[in-house]
Motif scaffolding. Structure first.
Motif, PDB file in Angstrom:
ATOM      1  N   ALA A  29       0.828  -1.212   0.000  1.00 35.60           N
ATOM      2  CA  ALA A  29       0.000   0.000   0.000  1.00 35.60           C
ATOM      3  C   ALA A  29       0.859   1.257   0.000  1.00 35.60           C
ATOM      4  N   ASN A 129      -3.013  -1.677  -8.496  1.00 36.68           N
ATOM      5  CA  ASN A 129      -4.357  -1.874  -7.963  1.00 36.68           C
ATOM      6  C   ASN A 129      -4.624  -3.353  -7.708  1.00 36.68           C
ATOM      7  N   LYS A 151      -6.186   0.242   1.785  1.00 31.53           N
ATOM      8  CA  LYS A 151      -6.813   1.423   1.192  1.00 31.53           C
ATOM      9  C   LYS A 151      -6.457   2.685   1.965  1.00 31.53           C
ATOM     10  N   SER A 155      -4.241   5.855   0.464  1.00 29.96           N
ATOM     11  CA  SER A 155      -4.880   7.159   0.332  1.00 29.96           C
ATOM     12  C   SER A 155      -4.058   8.286   0.923  1.00 29.96           C
ATOM     13  N   GLU A 263     -11.892   7.545   3.105  1.00 30.07           N
ATOM     14  CA  GLU A 263     -11.379   6.205   2.826  1.00 30.07           C
ATOM     15  C   GLU A 263     -10.360   5.801   3.885  1.00 30.07           C
ATOM     16  N   ALA A 267     -12.493   2.944   5.505  1.00 35.07           N
ATOM     17  CA  ALA A 267     -12.068   1.688   4.892  1.00 35.07           C
ATOM     18  C   ALA A 267     -11.649   0.654   5.936  1.00 35.07           C
ATOM     19  N   VAL A 317     -15.289   0.778  -1.077  1.00 37.86           N
ATOM     20  CA  VAL A 317     -14.041   0.525  -1.803  1.00 37.86           C
ATOM     21  C   VAL A 317     -13.237  -0.588  -1.139  1.00 37.86           C
ATOM     22  N   THR A 318     -13.484  -0.825   0.147  1.00 38.58           N
ATOM     23  CA  THR A 318     -12.862  -1.941   0.849  1.00 38.58           C
ATOM     24  C   THR A 318     -13.683  -3.212   0.724  1.00 38.58           C
TER      25      THR A 318
END
Length: 393
Positions: A29, A129, A151, A155, A263, A267, A317-318
């Motif tokens: 990440a 991704n 995530k 971010s 997020e 997330a 999104v998670t």
């Protein structure tokens, strides 16, 4: 299309990281966060300083959408490459491509050169991704928490770039800032060598440009269409009916920045709840919050509605990738690629649709059917899959 041998669950899982645990999730990440520095700032800089890059405004729209369009075409091939060489090598290649693309923003002049940079970035993002998600969902029993952590860490890059980086543009100029960001992005290369190794396998990936979607993929499409497309494009138009034009621009910018910040917060929380109560239930819960937000906008409550959309989207999104991993344990990378493809298609079609509809209809007339369509797709996608029919032999 040539046929490929089917992937058994054991073989597919051998393509996942073999060790590393939570450290692999954080490192992968962090690589994504570094890679996103240049892309995030470009969305702010390019429209305002197009002449500094030797282009006109007509090129700006092309360049800011090119990376998403290339991802739609490339996800299947990138997933197939990842299954062959493993996520660590794919991450290393992507780190190099991200640094190259960011450097081209600093030294490249004219539309064709910058378009090449955006295509390179699209390939880099497609790879990162997928690999960040693969490292996260490989932790059985903690997939939601791991994806949420991934995530949130990723971010941090855009948040810093859009705050400190945007301020530095006013100090050192719109070109030199990308040289600095390219230097920071280079750090992704040694970080990728810290990731755990994996055994590459010859898997069966859907290499078609438009892979056949599942119910969850179609939910991803409508979220990309409605939130990443219509919502982001029309937010300022919604708010200008409530406050002044200047305040609407500031408020919409802050709301979009808040989406990234949410997020980071929602997330991990959504991921933990997904592990505890099931990803499908949490997708339904936070998806319902998102639909309520869309309905609120349609009902004339733009601020409350937008906040609900941002909160719901931050958790989804998670949770959506976790749901994909739980339902497709034998082909995680391939199915995540299909989800990402359909979401990008929705996000590409959304702004075009919004531009056509906003000129002919009130925004409330756009958001009401969007809320209903999203709710219907949400309920359908979260239904448990039916039992597989096994032929008697």
């Amino acid at each position: 299309m040539a046929s490929h041998p089917p992937v058994t669950p054991n073989a597919a899982q051998s393509a996942a990281p073999t060790d590393g645990g939570s450290s692999a999730v954080v490192v992968s990440a962090a690589i994504m966060a570094l890679a996103l520095l240049g892309d995030s700032l470009l969305y702010v800089v390019l429209p305002l300083y197009a002449h500094e890059f030797g282009i006109g405004l007509a090129w700006v729209g092309v360049l800011l959408s090119a990376n998403r369009l290339i991802r739609v075409v490339a996800y299947g091939g990138v997933a197939a490459l990842g299954e062959r060489i493993g996520p660590r090598r794919l991450t290393l290649i992507a780190g190099v491509l991200a640094a190259v693309s960011t450097l081209l923003y600093a030294v490249g002049d004219g539309g064709p050169v910058l378009l090449a940079a955006r295509i390179v970035w699209g390939l880099a993002f497609a790879a990162l991704n997928l690999t960040t998600l693969v490292y996260a969902v490989s932790r059985t029993g903690r997939q939601g928490r791991s994806v949420g952590t991934s995530k949130a860490v990723a971010s941090v890059g855009p948040v810093l770039s859009l705050s400190i980086g945007a301020w530095l543009v006013t100090v050192i100029g719109p070109r030199d800032i990308f040289a600095i960001l390219a230097g920071l992005t280079v750090l992704a290369i040694p970080l990728s060598l810290m990731l755990p190794a994996a055994h590459p396998v010859a898997g069966r990936s859907d290499r078609s440009i438009l892979p056949r979607p599942t119910r969850n993929d179609l939910l991803g499409f409508i979220i990309g269409f409605g939130i990443d497309g219509i919502f982001v494009m029309t937010l300022a138009l919604i708010l200008k009916d409530v406050v002044s034009m200047e305040s609407a621009v500031i408020a919409s910018g802050l709301m979009i920045a808040l989406r990234r910040l949410m997020e980071i917060v929602t997330a991990p929380i959504g991921g933990v709840l997904g592990d505890r109560f099931g990803a499908a239930r949490m997708v339904l819960l936070f998806g319902g919050l998102l639909c309520a937000g869309l309905a609120g906008i349609a009902a004339g409550l733009p601020f409350m509605g937008a906040c609900a959309v941002v909160l719901g989207h931050g958790a989804l999104v998670t949770l959506q990738p976790v749901l994909v991993a739980q339902r497709n344990p034998g082909a995680v990378m391939n199915r995540l690629a299909v989800l990402a493809t359909w979401r990008d298609i929705g996000a590409a079609v959304g702004p075009l649709t919004a531009g056509l509809l906003a000129a002919r209809f009130d925004l409330e007339a756009i958001y009401a059917p969007l809320a209903v369509a999203t709710l219907v797709m949400l309920v359908w996608a979260c239904r448990p899959p039916g039992p597989k029919v096994v032929a008697a032999g």
